[in-house]
Enzyme design. Structure first.
Site, PDB file in Angstrom:
ATOM      1  N   GLU B 264     -20.500   1.348 -28.580  1.00 40.50           N
ATOM      2  CA  GLU B 264     -20.909   0.013 -28.140  1.00 40.50           C
ATOM      3  C   GLU B 264     -21.245  -0.923 -29.306  1.00 40.50           C
ATOM      4  OE1 GLU B 264     -22.740   0.466 -23.794  1.00 40.50           O
ATOM      5  OE2 GLU B 264     -24.096   1.268 -25.310  1.00 40.50           O
ATOM      6  N   VAL B 265     -20.335  -1.015 -30.247  1.00 36.84           N
ATOM      7  CA  VAL B 265     -20.581  -1.875 -31.407  1.00 36.84           C
ATOM      8  C   VAL B 265     -20.018  -3.270 -31.126  1.00 36.84           C
ATOM      9  CG1 VAL B 265     -20.191  -2.198 -33.862  1.00 36.84           C
ATOM     10  CG2 VAL B 265     -20.536   0.112 -32.936  1.00 36.84           C
TER      11      VAL B 265
END
Lengths: 473, 473
Positions: B264-265
């Protein structure tokens, strides 16, 4: 150059900065202790405190003297609590040794003087104590308090009869399964487990309602196979069996109070079942008369075995004038019952369901805290007839997987109400005087292995609403 | 006379009788064991059972021989389990003595032969065992199984940095409070606590996303004060600090797998923050390039310290071709990832969130049970690249007050899937083959002090819907 280029947005930047500062404060400091409070729960009746922090040696030793110096209860309690409080100590000590750190502690011995050598727990036993916490130089914290802890064990209900009764061995056929039963030994273990922790056990055998499960072993106890409670008032067998139960369990429960229930008795089965209706007609009794007859007969049995009977308030509401004067009236339906009961000379226990039924999940901690068992009772001799209050945990929709969260932390809110001086818990704004201590106490329960739910949830035992510190939930 | 007078109502009476009989059966018998099942959970890979019940002496003794006969882990594990299993024995024994009962037990000694004297836990260590349970006359139950237990500890996230890192002592300023932190000693205690129970600890330091809390101690790690994650890819300080963390915690976590996160960057802060954008432009890198750059750089650091890197599947999904071939790909977003990863030669861990995220409360036990980590992988050499599966317990809306109920019993459903032979858990109707054993196992967990929630609730960790037996919830 940059400041100028940003000028048109300076207001925006200012707010961003504010936002940043407040976020940073939250991240870096979090929950702060209010130094004007002493983080004790429940508050002792009197206390003073110094402004120094004293370090307690995790290898704390116990020195007991006085008449009761040899009490097993005290020594075992000390060892048990030492293990709970210093649970995580061993690892730290090893690393302290590796790092060559020698810790210096202010307190390395707990000295206790016990004035009585009686271990018996009964109503009225003096359980007060004074606690001095002092450094060697004599500075001290002094506290005093009185404790009365009772576990009220509602053993049997309409769904299940889990207790072994040797004289009537089929009764526990009414248990859910053979694995979900208490033997006589189990029940005795519970009583001695409680005794080691200074807790009385008040057993309840609820009659004549809430008793359908009795008939799984002895169907004659049902008015009929299709109409199963209250217990059949018309048969001698019913009372022989109750007497047998009381004789058997008297050996298990030494506490002087014994609860006979008496709540929520729907007498429909008595008036609709031919042989019971005939019995009532023969005696010119109404169903209400028969309810009174049943309760009073059960009370006599309990009294004859040396117990003081406790009954739910319905018995008082229905026939106060005929109720045995020894009866302790157990309030539950609403407010105002204890004032009436003590005005008539009865003793009373306060459990108003609107505030002290823990299975009512929509009662927040402050409503539990603000409930006052002595409300409406101004005469001191009448106040003395209020034995105390009880928070009730009914388990229709709770089981071993969530009972701790339903009980805690709200039970502790009632505990401070019962334990501490009325002025201390009533006088000021509890959001300032109690809530910070209560948040702290909940986290202490968590650290000690009790799965107390967040304090400020809308409904009891709900999970936290998002990530965050235990101290702010 | 009576039969005749009832004749007009005979049908009605018949149904009443039926109703009564069925009610009575429920009350008196309740849950019954299906004798065609062996009540073990999870099922061993092979077993046979006799038809006799053997009684185990609560004072069971241990006899260990073989090369590893002196292992502390084994002896402590034996004592620990003896206490748990025979928790309620003491009281019974006392009463048995009072009653003059002498119990005869079939099994009074546990004999174990340990073939290895290594206590080290690593991937691939042979943890299989064979268990014989036999009476003196030689009848026996034989079982065999392989165990691999790993605790994946996601230590740090955006809200809190609770771990002490000696080289960068301000990092845990990002903890919620000073009471909600892990010292180096605490973390070591967790690892040795796990080791004594045969459990590896795989630590996770999630980079570059989910890392806002890092900046509470070192604000330079944020791209800017208003845009705080991912960690600033443009600064050497960021990587120096990661290297420092890894060096410090390498001493704590000996297990060869180390999780570097990578999930989840959102690179928005990199492209919107002037100095980071400039850094990207200078290198002709896109934000996605920078994500790859960051992950690979962190992987190199972990590998240089002797760890095998594990990364969430986003890294594989984004740049599989450039991912270090040693990488273990950790699936979570959905099905089908492990088949792709093993086809490219990567090892894989299965955690499809639709079925194995325990914080997804709407996944019933049977969906957990039916999830098959090897689905879609038919080649045996590719199957061998699936290290296993992991059920994930994320605690956004859980804390110590309800984490046990969220994990249990559903984690045990996954355990049988992972532990037992595929044919045993896939072939037949699980309502008949698994559910009765699972209900029984949940109650066993409860008896052992684990607050496992009811099995058949619509949502995980919900209380039972009404009064009833543990064995039917």
């Amino acid at each position: 150059m940059l400041p100028f280029s940003q000028k048109p947005h300076s207001k925006f930047s200012f707010f961003k900065l504010l936002f940043w500062v407040s976020q940073l404060l939250v991240l870096s400091s979090g929950f702060e202790l209010d130094e004007s409070l002493t983080y004790i729960w429940p508050l002792p009746s009197e206390f003073t405190s110094g402004n120094e922090t004293l370090a307690v040696d995790p290898t704390l030793s116990l020195s007991v003297s006085g008449k009761g110096g040899d009490l097993k209860i005290l020594r075992e309690g000390f060892e048990r609590y030492k293990k709970i409080i210093f649970k995580h100590v061993s690892g730290v000590s090893i690393f302290e040794k590796l790092r060559g750190i020698t810790s210096v502690y202010d307190i390395s011995e707990l000295r206790i003087i016990v004035n009585s050598d009686s271990e018996e727990l009964q109503l009225g036993v003096d359980e007060s104590y004074t606690l001095f916490v002092a450094k060697n130089d004599g500075k001290s914290i002094v506290g005093g308090a009185t404790i009365e802890n009772v576990l009220h064990w509602h053993i049997i209900d309409e769904q299940s009869f889990p207790l072994e009764v040797p004289t009537y061995p089929n009764l526990w056929n009414g248990a859910y399964t053979k694995w979900e039963r208490y033997t006589v030994e189990d029940a005795s273990d519970i009583v001695s487990f409680a005794k080691m922790r200074g807790i009385h056990v008040m057993a309840e055998v609820d009659v004549p309602g809430h008793a359908e499960s009795w008939g799984a072993g002895y169907p004659d106890l049902w008015p009929s196979s299709s109409c199963r409670e209250p217990l059949d008032v018309s048969k001698n067998f019913t009372f022989d069996l109750i007497s047998g139960i009381l004789s058997d369990i008297r050996k298990i429960f030494p506490f002087e109070l014994f609860h006979l229930g008496g709540d929520e008795v729907n007498t429909g089965c008595w008036t609709s079942t031919p042989h019971v209706k005939q019995w009532l007609n023969d005696r010119n009794m109404t169903a209400k008369d028969a309810y009174q007859y049943f309760v009073l007969k059960a009370q006599e049995m309990a009294i004859s075995k040396g117990w003081t009977p406790v009954n739910w308030e319905e018995t008082f509401n229905a026939f106060a004038a005929n109720l045995n004067p020894q009866t302790v009236v157990h309030n539950w339906l609403g407010p105002g019952v204890c004032p009436n009961a003590v005005a008539k000379g009865f003793r009373c226990i306060f459990s108003n369901q609107g505030v002290w039924y823990l299975d009512h999940l929509d009662v927040p901690w402050d409503q539990v805290y603000n409930a006052e068992p002595l409300e409406g009772i101004n005469n001191v001799s009448e106040q003395n007839l209020v034995l105390g209050g009880e928070v009730c945990m009914w388990d229709e929709v709770a089981d071993t997987s969530n009972v701790q969260q339903t009980i805690w932390p709200r039970a502790a809110a009632a505990a401070e109400r019962l334990w501490s001086k009325r002025e201390a818990v009533s006088a000021r704004n509890i959001t300032l005087t109690a809530l910070p201590r209560f948040l702290y106490f909940r986290c202490l329960l968590n650290r000690r292995g009790v799965q107390a739910a967040p304090v400020t949830n809308k409904y009891a035992r709900q999970p936290p609403t998002g990530p965050g510190s235990c101290y702010e939930q």
